[in-house]
Motif scaffolding. Structure first.
Motif, mmCIF file in Angstrom:
data_model
loop_
_atom_site.group_PDB
_atom_site.id
_atom_site.type_symbol
_atom_site.label_atom_id
_atom_site.label_comp_id
_atom_site.label_asym_id
_atom_site.label_seq_id
_atom_site.Cartn_x
_atom_site.Cartn_y
_atom_site.Cartn_z
ATOM 1 N N GLY A 174 0.077 -42.329 -51.030
ATOM 2 C CA GLY A 174 0.666 -42.862 -49.814
ATOM 3 C C GLY A 174 0.398 -44.352 -49.694
ATOM 4 N N ASP A 175 -0.002 -44.794 -48.520
ATOM 5 C CA ASP A 175 -0.245 -46.207 -48.244
ATOM 6 C C ASP A 175 -1.583 -46.638 -48.841
ATOM 7 O OD1 ASP A 175 -0.763 -48.230 -45.245
ATOM 8 O OD2 ASP A 175 -0.339 -48.783 -47.330
ATOM 9 N N THR A 176 -1.572 -46.951 -50.122
ATOM 10 C CA THR A 176 -2.831 -47.287 -50.782
ATOM 11 C C THR A 176 -3.360 -48.657 -50.387
ATOM 12 O OG1 THR A 176 -1.605 -48.057 -52.710
ATOM 13 C CG2 THR A 176 -2.405 -45.780 -52.759
ATOM 14 N N GLU A 177 -2.596 -49.422 -49.620
ATOM 15 C CA GLU A 177 -3.134 -50.679 -49.097
ATOM 16 C C GLU A 177 -4.231 -50.421 -48.084
ATOM 17 O OE1 GLU A 177 0.819 -53.561 -49.569
ATOM 18 O OE2 GLU A 177 -0.149 -53.258 -47.633
ATOM 19 N N ALA A 178 -4.310 -49.190 -47.612
ATOM 20 C CA ALA A 178 -5.355 -48.825 -46.662
ATOM 21 C C ALA A 178 -6.640 -48.423 -47.359
ATOM 22 C CB ALA A 178 -4.864 -47.680 -45.769
ATOM 23 N N THR A 179 -6.735 -48.692 -48.663
ATOM 24 C CA THR A 179 -7.917 -48.282 -49.422
ATOM 25 C C THR A 179 -8.632 -49.491 -50.009
ATOM 26 O OG1 THR A 179 -6.582 -47.963 -51.421
ATOM 27 C CG2 THR A 179 -6.900 -46.056 -49.981
ATOM 28 N N TYR A 180 -8.693 -50.594 -49.286
ATOM 29 C CA TYR A 180 -9.378 -51.777 -49.796
ATOM 30 C C TYR A 180 -10.852 -51.478 -50.047
ATOM 31 C CZ TYR A 180 -11.452 -56.371 -50.096
ATOM 32 O OH TYR A 180 -12.164 -57.455 -50.529
ATOM 33 N N CYS A 181 -11.470 -50.801 -49.136
ATOM 34 C CA CYS A 181 -12.860 -50.392 -49.300
ATOM 35 C C CYS A 181 -12.910 -48.870 -49.324
ATOM 36 C CB CYS A 181 -13.717 -50.917 -48.158
ATOM 37 S SG CYS A 181 -15.452 -50.415 -48.272
ATOM 38 N N MET A 182 -13.593 -48.339 -50.310
ATOM 39 C CA MET A 182 -13.710 -46.893 -50.403
ATOM 40 C C MET A 182 -15.174 -46.511 -50.567
ATOM 41 S SD MET A 182 -10.373 -45.733 -52.538
ATOM 42 C CE MET A 182 -10.494 -44.079 -51.833
ATOM 43 N N GLY A 183 -15.467 -45.299 -50.151
ATOM 44 C CA GLY A 183 -16.850 -44.865 -50.222
ATOM 45 C C GLY A 183 -16.972 -43.376 -50.476
ATOM 46 N N TRP A 184 -18.141 -42.997 -50.893
ATOM 47 C CA TRP A 184 -18.512 -41.592 -51.046
ATOM 48 C C TRP A 184 -19.606 -41.265 -50.038
ATOM 49 C CZ3 TRP A 184 -15.938 -38.083 -53.821
ATOM 50 C CH2 TRP A 184 -15.118 -38.521 -54.867
ATOM 51 N N PHE A 185 -19.451 -40.149 -49.378
ATOM 52 C CA PHE A 185 -20.427 -39.650 -48.434
ATOM 53 C C PHE A 185 -20.687 -38.183 -48.760
ATOM 54 C CE2 PHE A 185 -20.441 -43.258 -45.544
ATOM 55 C CZ PHE A 185 -19.262 -43.882 -45.895
ATOM 56 N N ARG A 186 -21.807 -37.685 -48.321
ATOM 57 C CA ARG A 186 -22.082 -36.270 -48.525
ATOM 58 C C ARG A 186 -22.697 -35.690 -47.273
ATOM 59 N NH1 ARG A 186 -26.858 -36.957 -53.121
ATOM 60 N NH2 ARG A 186 -28.436 -37.925 -51.737
ATOM 61 N N ARG A 187 -22.530 -34.387 -47.149
ATOM 62 C CA ARG A 187 -23.067 -33.709 -45.983
ATOM 63 C C ARG A 187 -23.521 -32.318 -46.386
ATOM 64 N NH1 ARG A 187 -20.085 -32.859 -40.102
ATOM 65 N NH2 ARG A 187 -21.994 -32.362 -38.957
ATOM 66 N N ALA A 188 -24.799 -32.053 -46.175
ATOM 67 C CA ALA A 188 -25.339 -30.721 -46.394
ATOM 68 C C ALA A 188 -25.194 -29.925 -45.106
ATOM 69 C CB ALA A 188 -26.802 -30.812 -46.802
ATOM 70 N N ALA A 189 -25.192 -28.616 -45.230
ATOM 71 C CA ALA A 189 -25.023 -27.756 -44.068
ATOM 72 C C ALA A 189 -26.083 -28.054 -43.020
ATOM 73 C CB ALA A 189 -25.098 -26.296 -44.487
ATOM 74 N N GLY A 190 -25.663 -28.262 -41.812
ATOM 75 C CA GLY A 190 -26.590 -28.495 -40.727
ATOM 76 C C GLY A 190 -27.176 -29.892 -40.658
ATOM 77 N N LYS A 191 -26.699 -30.771 -41.519
ATOM 78 C CA LYS A 191 -27.241 -32.134 -41.541
ATOM 79 C C LYS A 191 -26.137 -33.153 -41.262
ATOM 80 C CE LYS A 191 -31.096 -31.211 -44.639
ATOM 81 N NZ LYS A 191 -31.834 -31.665 -45.841
ATOM 82 N N GLU A 192 -26.566 -34.380 -41.040
ATOM 83 C CA GLU A 192 -25.627 -35.447 -40.778
ATOM 84 C C GLU A 192 -25.014 -35.962 -42.082
ATOM 85 O OE1 GLU A 192 -25.908 -35.059 -36.882
ATOM 86 O OE2 GLU A 192 -24.710 -36.660 -37.785
ATOM 87 N N TYR A 193 -23.925 -36.684 -41.942
ATOM 88 C CA TYR A 193 -23.342 -37.350 -43.099
ATOM 89 C C TYR A 193 -24.331 -38.366 -43.668
ATOM 90 C CZ TYR A 193 -18.691 -35.529 -42.025
ATOM 91 O OH TYR A 193 -17.617 -34.719 -41.810
ATOM 92 N N GLU A 194 -24.355 -38.433 -44.975
ATOM 93 C CA GLU A 194 -25.208 -39.401 -45.656
ATOM 94 C C GLU A 194 -24.332 -40.289 -46.545
ATOM 95 O OE1 GLU A 194 -27.885 -37.710 -48.471
ATOM 96 O OE2 GLU A 194 -28.886 -39.596 -48.907
ATOM 97 N N GLY A 195 -24.449 -41.581 -46.367
ATOM 98 C CA GLY A 195 -23.708 -42.500 -47.207
ATOM 99 C C GLY A 195 -24.275 -42.504 -48.610
ATOM 100 N N VAL A 196 -23.415 -42.447 -49.608
ATOM 101 C CA VAL A 196 -23.846 -42.429 -50.999
ATOM 102 C C VAL A 196 -23.561 -43.780 -51.656
ATOM 103 C CG1 VAL A 196 -23.537 -41.351 -53.249
ATOM 104 C CG2 VAL A 196 -23.476 -39.944 -51.168
ATOM 105 N N ALA A 197 -22.316 -44.236 -51.573
ATOM 106 C CA ALA A 197 -21.944 -45.509 -52.190
ATOM 107 C C ALA A 197 -20.610 -45.981 -51.635
ATOM 108 C CB ALA A 197 -21.843 -45.368 -53.708
ATOM 109 N N THR A 198 -20.425 -47.288 -51.614
ATOM 110 C CA THR A 198 -19.139 -47.875 -51.233
ATOM 111 C C THR A 198 -18.761 -48.930 -52.259
ATOM 112 O OG1 THR A 198 -20.077 -49.638 -49.872
ATOM 113 C CG2 THR A 198 -19.601 -47.534 -48.778
ATOM 114 N N ILE A 199 -17.477 -49.252 -52.307
ATOM 115 C CA ILE A 199 -16.990 -50.246 -53.249
ATOM 116 C C ILE A 199 -15.768 -50.939 -52.674
ATOM 117 C CG2 ILE A 199 -15.539 -48.557 -54.471
ATOM 118 C CD1 ILE A 199 -16.193 -50.084 -57.073
ATOM 119 N N ASP A 200 -15.700 -52.256 -52.879
ATOM 120 C CA ASP A 200 -14.474 -52.993 -52.632
ATOM 121 C C ASP A 200 -14.376 -54.057 -53.722
ATOM 122 O OD1 ASP A 200 -16.016 -54.572 -49.794
ATOM 123 O OD2 ASP A 200 -15.863 -55.373 -51.825
#
Length: 121
Positions: free
Chosen positions: A25-51
């Motif tokens: 789709g509109d890949t111009e909306a992907t200037y910065c991308m990241g990976w996050f993870r979430r274990a059951a019952g826990k908050e989101y945890e940032g793993v890595a971002t890239i631009d």
């Protein structure tokens, strides 16, 4: 833009796994991308971002995980090595049309559905 993760699955402690995230789709909306993870019952945890200017990693994954992207394929990757025994988590890729530079999930407006990564002993 739509994001779709793939590559999750069973992996042994100490093993490696590569996750992919395809943007469509509109890949111009992907200037910065990241990976996050979430274990059951826990908050989101940032793993890595890239631009185009920098990459950011969580201390817990530095020197073990590598984030990269293939702009020609509109695909984001997360190469994970030396995986540790930890609670199963769902890994999500996320996108922002501007630079973020922070591992804060609340700053990213666009998310994929996630791919599950259980780590077995």
């Amino acid at each position: 833009v739509e994001l779709t993760e793939s590559g999750g699955g069973e992996v042994q402690t100490g093993g490696s796994l590569r996750l992919s995230c395809k943007a469509s789709g509109d890949t111009e909306a992907t200037y910065c991308m990241g990976w996050f993870r979430r274990a059951a019952g826990k908050e989101y945890e940032g793993v890595a971002t890239i631009d185009s200017h920098c990459t950011t990693y969580a201390d817990s994954v530095k020197d073990r995980f590598t984030i990269s992207q293939d702009n020609a394929k509109n695909t984001l990757y997360l190469e994970m090595t030396s995986l540790k025994l930890e609670a199963p988590a769902t890994y999500y890729c996320a996108a922002h049309q501007k630079a973020v530079g922070q591992l804060r999930h609340d700053l990213f407006p666009t998310w994929g559905p996630g791919t599950r990564v259980p780590v077995a002993s």
